[in-house]
Design a protein around this motif. Structure first.
Motif, PDB file in Angstrom:
ATOM      1  N   ILE A  37      84.997  36.622  30.143  1.00 55.82           N
ATOM      2  CA  ILE A  37      83.753  35.913  30.458  1.00 55.82           C
ATOM      3  C   ILE A  37      83.931  34.995  31.662  1.00 55.82           C
ATOM      4  O   ILE A  37      83.046  34.870  32.492  1.00 55.82           O
ATOM      5  CB  ILE A  37      83.195  35.172  29.217  1.00 55.82           C
ATOM      6  CG1 ILE A  37      81.766  34.709  29.442  1.00 55.82           C
ATOM      7  CG2 ILE A  37      84.061  34.007  28.780  1.00 55.82           C
ATOM      8  CD1 ILE A  37      80.748  35.595  28.868  1.00 55.82           C
ATOM      9  N   ARG A  38      85.102  34.362  31.763  1.00 56.95           N
ATOM     10  CA  ARG A  38      85.408  33.543  32.949  1.00 56.95           C
ATOM     11  C   ARG A  38      86.775  33.931  33.474  1.00 56.95           C
ATOM     12  O   ARG A  38      87.605  34.481  32.742  1.00 56.95           O
ATOM     13  CB  ARG A  38      85.371  32.046  32.595  1.00 56.95           C
ATOM     14  CG  ARG A  38      83.960  31.511  32.429  1.00 56.95           C
ATOM     15  CD  ARG A  38      83.943  30.138  31.824  1.00 56.95           C
ATOM     16  NE  ARG A  38      84.475  30.164  30.481  1.00 56.95           N
ATOM     17  CZ  ARG A  38      83.782  30.505  29.403  1.00 56.95           C
ATOM     18  NH1 ARG A  38      82.517  30.818  29.506  1.00 56.95           N
ATOM     19  NH2 ARG A  38      84.347  30.536  28.216  1.00 56.95           N
ATOM     20  N   TYR A 178      75.158  36.064  36.553  1.00 56.02           N
ATOM     21  CA  TYR A 178      76.547  35.597  36.596  1.00 56.02           C
ATOM     22  C   TYR A 178      77.443  36.273  35.573  1.00 56.02           C
ATOM     23  O   TYR A 178      78.637  36.006  35.517  1.00 56.02           O
ATOM     24  CB  TYR A 178      76.590  34.073  36.315  1.00 56.02           C
ATOM     25  CG  TYR A 178      75.860  33.704  35.044  1.00 56.02           C
ATOM     26  CD1 TYR A 178      76.465  33.854  33.806  1.00 56.02           C
ATOM     27  CD2 TYR A 178      74.535  33.271  35.084  1.00 56.02           C
ATOM     28  CE1 TYR A 178      75.782  33.569  32.642  1.00 56.02           C
ATOM     29  CE2 TYR A 178      73.845  32.969  33.912  1.00 56.02           C
ATOM     30  CZ  TYR A 178      74.475  33.125  32.700  1.00 56.02           C
ATOM     31  OH  TYR A 178      73.793  32.864  31.539  1.00 56.02           O
ATOM     32  N   GLN A 283      71.797  26.986  30.129  1.00 60.44           N
ATOM     33  CA  GLN A 283      72.578  27.243  31.359  1.00 60.44           C
ATOM     34  C   GLN A 283      72.260  26.290  32.505  1.00 60.44           C
ATOM     35  O   GLN A 283      73.158  25.867  33.213  1.00 60.44           O
ATOM     36  CB  GLN A 283      72.453  28.714  31.853  1.00 60.44           C
ATOM     37  CG  GLN A 283      72.567  29.778  30.775  1.00 60.44           C
ATOM     38  CD  GLN A 283      73.918  29.814  30.042  1.00 60.44           C
ATOM     39  OE1 GLN A 283      74.796  29.025  30.332  1.00 60.44           O
ATOM     40  NE2 GLN A 283      74.040  30.684  29.067  1.00 60.44           N
ATOM     41  N   ASP A 321      74.696  25.907  25.864  1.00 50.58           N
ATOM     42  CA  ASP A 321      75.716  26.188  26.886  1.00 50.58           C
ATOM     43  C   ASP A 321      75.118  25.818  28.232  1.00 50.58           C
ATOM     44  O   ASP A 321      73.918  26.034  28.473  1.00 50.58           O
ATOM     45  CB  ASP A 321      76.052  27.686  26.955  1.00 50.58           C
ATOM     46  CG  ASP A 321      76.732  28.213  25.699  1.00 50.58           C
ATOM     47  OD1 ASP A 321      77.137  27.408  24.852  1.00 50.58           O
ATOM     48  OD2 ASP A 321      76.849  29.448  25.594  1.00 50.58           O
ATOM     49  N   PHE A 352      80.496  24.721  31.376  1.00 52.87           N
ATOM     50  CA  PHE A 352      81.400  25.583  32.134  1.00 52.87           C
ATOM     51  C   PHE A 352      81.169  25.413  33.623  1.00 52.87           C
ATOM     52  O   PHE A 352      80.028  25.250  34.059  1.00 52.87           O
ATOM     53  CB  PHE A 352      81.141  27.064  31.798  1.00 52.87           C
ATOM     54  CG  PHE A 352      81.158  27.356  30.325  1.00 52.87           C
ATOM     55  CD1 PHE A 352      82.354  27.466  29.643  1.00 52.87           C
ATOM     56  CD2 PHE A 352      79.971  27.496  29.617  1.00 52.87           C
ATOM     57  CE1 PHE A 352      82.374  27.718  28.278  1.00 52.87           C
ATOM     58  CE2 PHE A 352      79.980  27.748  28.253  1.00 52.87           C
ATOM     59  CZ  PHE A 352      81.186  27.866  27.581  1.00 52.87           C
ATOM     60  N   LYS A 353      82.277  25.520  34.381  1.00 48.62           N
ATOM     61  CA  LYS A 353      82.123  25.622  35.835  1.00 48.62           C
ATOM     62  C   LYS A 353      81.777  27.071  36.127  1.00 48.62           C
ATOM     63  O   LYS A 353      82.379  27.975  35.526  1.00 48.62           O
ATOM     64  CB  LYS A 353      83.459  25.298  36.525  1.00 48.62           C
ATOM     65  CG  LYS A 353      83.830  23.843  36.449  1.00 48.62           C
ATOM     66  CD  LYS A 353      84.990  23.534  37.380  1.00 48.62           C
ATOM     67  CE  LYS A 353      86.307  24.012  36.821  1.00 48.62           C
ATOM     68  NZ  LYS A 353      87.463  23.689  37.622  1.00 48.62           N
ATOM     69  N   SER A 355      81.960  30.611  37.303  1.00 53.65           N
ATOM     70  CA  SER A 355      83.138  31.413  37.642  1.00 53.65           C
ATOM     71  C   SER A 355      82.657  32.777  38.144  1.00 53.65           C
ATOM     72  O   SER A 355      82.005  33.520  37.404  1.00 53.65           O
ATOM     73  CB  SER A 355      83.968  31.546  36.356  1.00 53.65           C
ATOM     74  OG  SER A 355      84.934  32.535  36.459  1.00 53.65           O
ATOM     75  N   ARG A 357      82.285  36.501  38.784  1.00 54.32           N
ATOM     76  CA  ARG A 357      82.788  37.624  37.992  1.00 54.32           C
ATOM     77  C   ARG A 357      82.550  38.950  38.676  1.00 54.32           C
ATOM     78  O   ARG A 357      81.517  39.138  39.318  1.00 54.32           O
ATOM     79  CB  ARG A 357      82.106  37.660  36.604  1.00 54.32           C
ATOM     80  CG  ARG A 357      82.212  36.425  35.755  1.00 54.32           C
ATOM     81  CD  ARG A 357      83.565  36.237  35.068  1.00 54.32           C
ATOM     82  NE  ARG A 357      84.672  36.158  35.963  1.00 54.32           N
ATOM     83  CZ  ARG A 357      85.884  36.699  35.762  1.00 54.32           C
ATOM     84  NH1 ARG A 357      86.123  37.376  34.682  1.00 54.32           N
ATOM     85  NH2 ARG A 357      86.862  36.576  36.628  1.00 54.32           N
TER      86      ARG A 357
HETATM   87  N1  5AD Z   1      80.785  31.438  34.746  1.00 52.66           N
HETATM   88  C1  5AD Z   1      80.724  30.343  33.947  1.00 52.66           C
HETATM   89  N2  5AD Z   1      80.266  30.395  32.685  1.00 52.66           N
HETATM   90  C2  5AD Z   1      79.841  31.592  32.224  1.00 52.66           C
HETATM   91  N3  5AD Z   1      79.336  31.951  31.037  1.00 52.66           N
HETATM   92  C3  5AD Z   1      79.070  33.269  31.061  1.00 52.66           C
HETATM   93  N4  5AD Z   1      79.411  33.778  32.256  1.00 52.66           N
HETATM   94  C4  5AD Z   1      79.892  32.746  33.003  1.00 52.66           C
HETATM   95  C5  5AD Z   1      80.375  32.647  34.312  1.00 52.66           C
HETATM   96  N5  5AD Z   1      80.438  33.699  35.121  1.00 52.66           N
HETATM   97  C6  5AD Z   1      79.084  30.994  29.952  1.00 52.66           C
HETATM   98  C7  5AD Z   1      77.581  30.888  29.644  1.00 52.66           C
HETATM   99  C8  5AD Z   1      77.474  31.615  28.328  1.00 52.66           C
HETATM  100  C9  5AD Z   1      78.829  31.316  27.699  1.00 52.66           C
HETATM  101  C10 5AD Z   1      79.228  32.206  26.576  1.00 52.66           C
HETATM  102  O1  5AD Z   1      79.729  31.455  28.769  1.00 52.66           O
HETATM  103  O2  5AD Z   1      77.257  29.536  29.490  1.00 52.66           O
HETATM  104  O3  5AD Z   1      76.400  31.156  27.536  1.00 52.66           O
END
Ligand code: 5AD
Ligand code: SF4
Length: 510
Positions: A37-38, A178, A283, A321, A352-353, A355, A357
């Motif tokens: 995911i990150r 993302y 988000q 999140d 979360f920062k 990231s 992908r």
């Molecule tokens: N970068 C950062 N956070 C992410 N999430 C999902 N993809 C990314 C990413 N590319 C986070 C979102 C999601 C959680 C499970 O992970 O907030 O709800």
């Protein structure tokens, strides 16, 4: 989600006659389930695989499962040549068959190597030496992302005997700009409500009292049955699981705001076993950023759903999140995220920062935010949320709340309970011996320091309660005091006497 995938894989393989062992040293085959995911999660996978390499000389085989397996595919064999099997998250159904292939291929390779060895001895042929080594067999399961089938298994090896997961929908069709999930877990597919309910009844018969319904977008659930009398919406399924005799708590995660209907709130109000908690990832608080994220709702629509939840008869806890530093996120956008925190008053937020992908549309967006700035915004969000949580948790002081007892922490002399709102409530039970009484004062600062440590990590404040939770379980039942108090897996009433940003403390009500 990943934890439950592992439970399903383990259960399936046990049924096939494999045996699970405690340590990698004891294993002949090491299956490593992964998350992409990150970027951080993904990097961890390759470091761990590099660590495993030294075990190869001892004849062990390695398989990589899950989202990194799906995303990197055969490239894993290049980066980690000691790996023999790569199986994506949509291909678990085929895993037993793949392992048979692996063993058969391995056997054939051993026979081939032995034949060359014999030929070389006979002919004194040293050129054959190179081929003498056993060829590495490679098996892949990567082509199932378009499948309509779920990984339904009756053999799930659940690790907790009281609280268990049921996947009701797999994959995701939302394609947030993302996110890798639609690329790694494949398209959305739901199980029939009938099969979910059968699993819930079976779990209740086995003594489970808490069920958590799982899906990347759990509330996008669509019952595939053609029998209209049995067909259920998500809210109806939720209510029906809550009505299974023996089930005392039902949770569900993760909900997508676009598909979050008022009927879910009505179901929570109507069925007492449904927990007072909705995790509704937002988000970002900025409509402009939500648009760039392709989240399919704007700030106002999100807040409308929050208003439905707040209008419920029950006091429903809301968590979320949040991503900071999405490409192009301005200071003004970021301020909107902060103001959303204030407006909603979440009980917990995973932050979360952003990231970048692989394969995702946002990868090609310009205006990347420098990492230091992302880190700064993360700190700001977490600090603001911490203040909000201090106030929100304080409100419980003086209340008597029912918890499910999850463990006993001998070093703190406290039981660990979880409330319906998913809050950790550590409590004493009036049966403490001198040693545990002495540690009560210390426990206060310990609980607090745990949350400070977690505050430094990118993960949310809620990660703290999980860590506390884990450590509590590990020391479960190690003290005589624990034997006299409430049993793990039972429910108890606790009067709240104090609060922290991530947990509550209290005393058992007898
Ligand atoms: N970068 C950062 N956070 C992410 N999430 C999902 N993809 C990314 C990413 N590319 C986070 C979102 C999601 C959680 C499970 O992970 O907030 O709800
Ligand atoms: Fe990823 Fe968006 Fe699907 Fe959630 S809804 S899994 S964030 S694509």
């Amino acid at each position: 989600m990943n934890v439950h995938d592992s439970e399903k894989v383990i259960g399936t393989l046990l049924h096939e006659g494999y045996r699970q062992v405690e340590t990698v040293e004891e294993a002949d085959l090491i299956l490593y389930n992964t998350c992409s995911i990150r970027d951080k999660a993904e990097q961890k996978v390759f470091h761990r695989l590099a660590d495993y390499k030294k075990l190869q000389a001892r004849g062990k085989k390695f398989g990589v499962l899950g989202c990194v397996a799906q995303q990197e595919g055969e490239k894993i064999f290049e980066r980690a040549p000691h790996v023999s099997l790569v199986c994506g998250s949509a291909s678990y159904r085929k895993l037993p068959e793949m392992l048979v292939q692996l063993e058969a291929g391995q056997l054939a390779a051993q026979v081939e190597a032995a034949t060359f060895r014999a030929a070389r001895v006979e002919a004194g042929n040293c050129e054959a030496e190179e081929r003498e080594t056993e060829k590495l067999v490679r098996i892949t399961g990567l082509d199932d992302r378009q499948t309509d089938e779920c990984f339904e298994t009756e053999f799930t090896a659940r690790t907790n005997p009281y609280r268990g997961y049921i996947t009701i929908i797999e994959g995701c069709d939302k394609f947030c700009s993302y996110c890798v999930v639609p690329f790694t877990r494949g398209k959305e597919r739901s199980r029939t409500a009938e099969s979910v309910l059968a699993e819930a009844r079976q779990m209740a018969d086995l003594g489970y009292s808490e069920i958590q319904l799982l899906g990347q977008n759990v509330n996008s659930y669509k019952d595939p049955t053609s029998d209209l009398r049995k067909k259920k919406t998500f809210a109806e399924l939720l209510a029906a699981v809550g009505e299974v005799p023996g089930i005392r708590r039902v949770r569900f995660t993760t909900s997508h705001p676009r598909d979050f209907g008022r009927d879910i709130v009505h179901a929570i109000d109507a069925v007492p076993t449904l927990c007072d908690h909705v995790h509704l990832p937002v988000q970002s608080g900025s409509t402009r950023v939500l648009d760039a994220m392709q989240r399919l709702y704007n700030r106002e629509q999100y807040l409308e759903r929050i208003a439905w939840i707040k209008a419920a008869k029950r006091d429903i806890s809301i968590t979320s999140d949040m991503i900071v530093g999405f490409p192009g996120e301005t200071e003004a956008d970021f301020d909107e995220t902060l103001s959303l925190l204030d407006e909603v008053g979440y009980d917990s937020v995973f932050t979360f920062k952003y990231s970048p992908r692989p394969n995702t549309p946002s990868l090609s967006l310009e205006d990347a935010i420098p990492d230091e700035e992302k880190a700064r915004r993360l700190e700001v969000v977490m600090a603001r949320q911490r203040e909000i949580q201090i106030e929100r948790y304080k409100k419980h002081i003086g209340m008597t709340i029912e918890v499910m007892v999850e463990g006993y922490n001998a070093s703190r002399g406290q039981w660990v309970g979880r409330t319906s709102q998913n809050k950790t409530l550590n409590f004493t039970a009036g049966v403490r011996d001198d040693a545990t009484r002495g540690s009560e004062a210390r426990s206060t600062s310990e609980a607090e320091s745990t949350s400070k440590a977690a505050g430094k990590s990118a993960r949310s404040t809620q990660a703290t309660s999980r860590a506390t939770d884990r450590s509590a379980r590990s020391t479960q039942a190690t003290s005589a005091a624990a034997d006299c108090g409430p049993r793990v897996g039972t429910y108890a009433s606790v009067r709240v006497t104090g609060s922290f940003p991530n947990s509550l403390v209290g005393e058992l009500v007898v």
